[in-house]
Write an enzyme that holds these catalytic residues in place. Structure first.
Site, mmCIF file in Angstrom:
data_model
loop_
_atom_site.group_PDB
_atom_site.id
_atom_site.type_symbol
_atom_site.label_atom_id
_atom_site.label_comp_id
_atom_site.label_asym_id
_atom_site.label_seq_id
_atom_site.Cartn_x
_atom_site.Cartn_y
_atom_site.Cartn_z
ATOM 1 N N CYS A 280 0.812 -1.222 0.000
ATOM 2 C CA CYS A 280 0.000 0.000 0.000
ATOM 3 C C CYS A 280 0.845 1.273 0.000
ATOM 4 O O CYS A 280 0.622 2.183 -0.807
ATOM 5 C CB CYS A 280 -0.988 -0.013 1.170
ATOM 6 S SG CYS A 280 -0.229 -0.077 2.817
ATOM 7 N N HIS A 330 -2.847 0.934 6.979
ATOM 8 C CA HIS A 330 -3.168 0.924 5.545
ATOM 9 C C HIS A 330 -3.286 2.344 5.019
ATOM 10 O O HIS A 330 -3.728 3.256 5.729
ATOM 11 C CB HIS A 330 -4.486 0.178 5.313
ATOM 12 C CG HIS A 330 -4.762 -0.100 3.872
ATOM 13 N ND1 HIS A 330 -3.898 -0.786 3.051
ATOM 14 C CD2 HIS A 330 -5.822 0.240 3.080
ATOM 15 C CE1 HIS A 330 -4.402 -0.875 1.837
ATOM 16 N NE2 HIS A 330 -5.571 -0.250 1.829
ATOM 17 N N HIS A 342 -6.193 1.765 -4.076
ATOM 18 C CA HIS A 342 -5.224 1.264 -3.102
ATOM 19 C C HIS A 342 -4.763 -0.144 -3.469
ATOM 20 O O HIS A 342 -5.388 -0.839 -4.267
ATOM 21 C CB HIS A 342 -5.830 1.252 -1.692
ATOM 22 C CG HIS A 342 -7.040 0.372 -1.547
ATOM 23 N ND1 HIS A 342 -7.248 -0.456 -0.475
ATOM 24 C CD2 HIS A 342 -8.130 0.175 -2.352
ATOM 25 C CE1 HIS A 342 -8.398 -1.099 -0.603
ATOM 26 N NE2 HIS A 342 -8.950 -0.728 -1.742
#
Length: 367
Positions: A280, A330, A342
């Site tokens: 990420c 995240h 993402h």
């Protein structure tokens, strides 16, 4: 006669009313049952969706934990290597110090042996053999100089040997600690891998549940589809961007989002920073680097980049973070239309998702 006709009309009307009520009741019951079934389906879908989201978040956390653990293990390996090199150097220094001490001791012994062979047992005899006061003073100064020199050299070398030996002991102790830390990290990593395997099974099951209800209840796909059309319009409208290593204050948000969308479908791999695989934070770093904007590598550090943005003021290109303040696990990029792009987790690919999850944390704007 007229009374009979009126009576018949009233009777027919009464019977018709009863019949309509009897017919209405089954229809009403059927509609009620249908509403109940639909509500039950909605609740079941929401439960499956919530379960799936919970598992997705768990996997994201594990990915984040594993990446951190591997980073710790790698740092430990480097530190162990550096410590081992230092221990080798220190060992050589000790050997050199010991050799120097031995040479000085041999030289000292040689002088003593020479004096003995010439009939002089010690420095006192050297002084006693002097011829007159001037010779005595001269010999005394010589003896004093030799003694001081011997003592100085031996003391310095002995101190150096002691210092280096203490350093070796400290380094050996440090090496032991580092090796224990390395073993502990690797044990944690192995445990995390096992947990990920278990979670992956649950993810597949949750995905099946969500899919089974997707035909009955809108699961946000309409939002994602609309966002995809919006991004395609961005890609068609923005000119090709030439990277500038110094960044640009006039950087177009549409250009950033359009470029990021080129990687849709790219597999997630923890610790990867592109372009064949991403995690990420690696994805965010790679996209902005294309435009000459340098941001740090991890979610933990990217959350401090740029400036804070309130959720209601989000703009395409903003970094959005999920998790907790102590564990932001995240990061994604807001693309507009209450959606974000993402690299989700292990086993998934870069995609666009509706911004509906409950662990939204904060957002940062980098330019």
């Amino acid at each position: 006669m007229r009374k009979r006709i009126m009576s018949l009309i009233i009777t027919i009307g009464f019977v018709a009313t009863i019949s309509m009520q009897v017919m209405a009741n089954p229809l009403s019951d059927k509609l009620s049952n249908q509403k109940s079934q639909l509500e039950s389906q909605k609740n079941a879908y929401k439960k499956a969706q919530s379960n799936n989201e919970s598992i997705e978040v768990s996997i994201e956390k594990l990915d984040s934990d594993i990446e951190k653990m591997y980073a710790q293990v790698d740092k430990t390996k480097v530190k162990v290597g550096e410590t081992e090199k230092q221990i080798v150097k220190t060992t050589k220094d000790i050997q050199v110090a010991q050799d120097n001490i031995k040479k000085e001791q041999d030289l000292y012994d040689l002088r003593m042996r020479s004096m003995y062979m010439n009939g002089v047992d010690n420095y006192v005899e050297v002084l006693l053999d002097s011829e007159g006061i001037e010779d005595f003073i001269s010999r005394a100064e010589t003896v004093k100089t030799i003694v001081q020199y011997d003592n100085k050299i031996v003391a310095e070398l002995t101190a150096k040997k002691s210092e280096v030996e203490n350093q070796k002991v400290a380094l050996e102790t440090e090496k032991t600690k580092i090796l224990l830390l390395k073993a502990d990290n690797e044990a944690k990593l192995a445990k995390l891998k096992d947990t990920k395997k278990d979670q992956s099974v649950l993810v597949l099951e949750a995905a099946k549940q969500e899919k089974s209800y997707s035909g009955n209840v809108n699961n946000g796909q309409a939002t994602v589809d609309a966002t995809m059309k919006q991004i395609q319009q961005m890609k068609d409208s923005v000119p090709k961007y030439t990277a500038s290593r110094g960044g640009s204050s006039s950087l177009s948000s549409n250009a950033v989002v359009a470029y990021a969308s080129n990687f849709l479908g790219t597999p997630y791999v923890w610790g990867a920073s592109g372009p064949q695989f991403f995690d990420c934070s690696g994805f965010m770093q790679y996209v902005y680097a294309h435009f000459g904007v340098s941001i740090s590598r991890t979610t933990f550090t990217q959350i401090n980049e740029g400036t804070y943005v309130a959720r209601e003021n989000l703009q395409p290109g903003d970094l959005i973070f999920f998790g907790t303040q102590s564990n932001p696990h995240h990061v994604g990029m807001y693309v507009g239309n209450n959606s974000y792009i993402h690299a989700p987790r292990t086993g998934d690919v870069i995609k666009i998702s509706a911004l509906t999850r409950g662990d939204y944390l904060t957002a940062r704007r980098v330019k």
